[in-house]
Enzyme design. Sequence first.
Site, PDB file in Angstrom:
ATOM      1  N   GLY A 195      10.093  36.200  70.923  1.00 23.95           N
ATOM      2  CA  GLY A 195      10.265  37.497  71.245  1.00 23.95           C
ATOM      3  C   GLY A 195       9.170  38.206  72.079  1.00 23.95           C
ATOM      4  O   GLY A 195       8.543  37.241  72.732  1.00 23.95           O
ATOM      5  N   SER A 196       8.797  39.610  72.182  1.00 21.00           N
ATOM      6  CA  SER A 196       7.946  40.085  73.029  1.00 21.00           C
ATOM      7  C   SER A 196       6.465  39.930  72.453  1.00 21.00           C
ATOM      8  O   SER A 196       6.424  40.037  71.039  1.00 21.00           O
ATOM      9  CB  SER A 196       8.200  41.605  73.286  1.00 21.00           C
ATOM     10  OG  SER A 196       8.087  42.187  72.060  1.00 21.00           O
ATOM     11  N   PRO A 197       5.342  40.118  73.173  1.00 25.49           N
ATOM     12  CA  PRO A 197       4.252  40.147  72.499  1.00 25.49           C
ATOM     13  C   PRO A 197       4.115  41.422  71.651  1.00 25.49           C
ATOM     14  O   PRO A 197       3.360  41.154  70.511  1.00 25.49           O
ATOM     15  CB  PRO A 197       3.087  40.282  73.924  1.00 25.49           C
ATOM     16  CG  PRO A 197       4.081  39.488  74.924  1.00 25.49           C
ATOM     17  CD  PRO A 197       5.672  39.811  74.788  1.00 25.49           C
ATOM     18  N   VAL A 199       5.917  42.849  69.705  1.00 23.65           N
ATOM     19  CA  VAL A 199       6.884  42.661  68.374  1.00 23.65           C
ATOM     20  C   VAL A 199       6.087  41.380  67.824  1.00 23.65           C
ATOM     21  O   VAL A 199       5.991  41.637  66.604  1.00 23.65           O
ATOM     22  CB  VAL A 199       8.416  42.379  68.413  1.00 23.65           C
ATOM     23  CG1 VAL A 199       8.922  41.939  67.250  1.00 23.65           C
ATOM     24  CG2 VAL A 199       9.199  43.664  69.259  1.00 23.65           C
ATOM     25  N   GLY A 200       5.653  40.590  68.632  1.00 26.74           N
ATOM     26  CA  GLY A 200       4.896  39.470  67.912  1.00 26.74           C
ATOM     27  C   GLY A 200       3.529  39.883  67.222  1.00 26.74           C
ATOM     28  O   GLY A 200       3.171  39.407  66.090  1.00 26.74           O
ATOM     29  N   GLU A 217       6.499  32.736  69.580  1.00 24.22           N
ATOM     30  CA  GLU A 217       6.748  32.336  71.062  1.00 24.22           C
ATOM     31  C   GLU A 217       6.994  33.411  71.699  1.00 24.22           C
ATOM     32  O   GLU A 217       8.146  34.117  71.559  1.00 24.22           O
ATOM     33  CB  GLU A 217       8.194  31.090  71.180  1.00 24.22           C
ATOM     34  CG  GLU A 217       7.833  29.837  70.602  1.00 24.22           C
ATOM     35  CD  GLU A 217       8.896  28.761  70.841  1.00 24.22           C
ATOM     36  OE1 GLU A 217      10.013  29.272  71.708  1.00 24.22           O
ATOM     37  OE2 GLU A 217       8.622  27.637  70.489  1.00 24.22           O
ATOM     38  N   CYS A 251      12.159  33.610  79.052  1.00 21.44           N
ATOM     39  CA  CYS A 251      10.809  34.080  78.663  1.00 21.44           C
ATOM     40  C   CYS A 251      10.064  33.479  79.672  1.00 21.44           C
ATOM     41  O   CYS A 251       8.767  33.615  80.033  1.00 21.44           O
ATOM     42  CB  CYS A 251      10.468  33.841  77.343  1.00 21.44           C
ATOM     43  SG  CYS A 251      10.866  32.232  76.877  1.00 21.44           S
TER      44      CYS A 251
END
Length: 475
Positions: A195-197, A199-200, A217, A251
């Site tokens: 997902g996105s940075p 949410v990461g 990732e 991505c």
Amino acid sequence: MIEQPIQQQSVQQSFDFVKSGAIKTRKEPIGERKKRLKLMLQWISKNESKIKAAVYQDFKKPASEVDISEIYPVTSEIKHALESLTSWAKPKKIDAPLSLLGTTSHIQYEPKGACLIIAPWNYPFSLAIGPLVSCLAAGNTAVIKPSEMTPNTSILIEEMISDLFDKEIVSVINGGVEVSQELLALPFDHIFFTGSPQVGKVVMKAAAENLTSVTLELGGKSPVIVDERTDISDAAEKIAWGKYLNNGQTCIAPDYALVHENIKDKFEEKLTTKVKELFSADETKIQDSPDYGRIVNAKHYARLTSLIDEAVSTGAEILFGGDANSDDNFIPPMALTNVSMNSRMMEEEIFGPVLPIISYNNLEEAIGIINSKPKPLALYYFGRSSKNRKKVLKETSSGNVCINDCVIHFGHANLPFGGVNNSGIGKAHGYYGFLAFSNEKGVLKQRIGLTSTKSIYPPYSNFKKLVIRILKKYL
């Protein structure tokens, strides 16, 4: 097409099931893991039409694009694991140093246990099932949380897993953010998140509470450099395909193009031509093309049109790209020139079919732009200069690099795939995916009786002090 979902157990029940199953699977022979992988391969082969229909219902992805970006990555991953798993899982002998003369050592690969896979919406089938291949190959159990933004594919994944596996091996939990939060609060043995940075960071923070290992990732602004000495037509064609695949919702899609000023006009001309060849000679007809998908939902459509409007209002010019259509979440392939470096377009990951083209005067300038931003998931270099290629590789940092092409490195079974810092943590695919879901347990066996290490046990006589000095100096 959304069917009634299979009756789900609670989040806690799903966790308890796979936690219990993990105790059993760690005792199983490798052959049991292979059986599960073969069952997955058979199910996918028999249900390709269902997969294509579900993904199309979610965002009109063309059937052939589903083949190459959703089905093939998973089936090739399974086949590679089946061919290589015995070798991957075999204990690896390790040479002993002279200081431990007489010992024998090896690395034993053991499953981490109960794992959580949180999948994204942009490739809703492959990015849920692909990590599961590595997870099961390593001997683990899993809970999969598909994306709520692609409900048809999520229900299909739930059906697939229900058909194939006992709930102690794999469970699927569908739902929104609240379900993800419940899952992240549980003490899984490993979390694989795509997902996105932004949410990461949430995932990593939650994992830290239970000291759970993670594979993240993520994404970021993956740049493409088009050097002065390159085949402009070839570069334009490859960049057009990599950028507008899946409506740019990839991505590792080229996020912005840095093009040498001496070839910028020719590149823009060729890029325009290649987009027409890919989708339609008439820009107004691209919406009718059977080979071009849609933005996943109205929220992301609004985000993208806002980025475009803001860029244009600050001086950007549209090189090509017809009218968007909110009724269909349709945004055509677009390219912008004269984009301000201070615009949101150049600060946020675009994640859509819009390519900003920035000219540069020398390679130092291009590298400076890349290094001014967080480290990307991928970097693309197009050019014939070995010197410049080496300079880019040495002076930039990214998860992966692809030279004279883009995106295709994702499908290389023997390359590690993943990011660095802001674009991710850990690697995936093939052997590296197997390692991500394994504990590399070091095992040392000492002989019984006289050993080399006993020579440094106390009491520390002058002879033993001499041995220690020799050890420090020479070993």
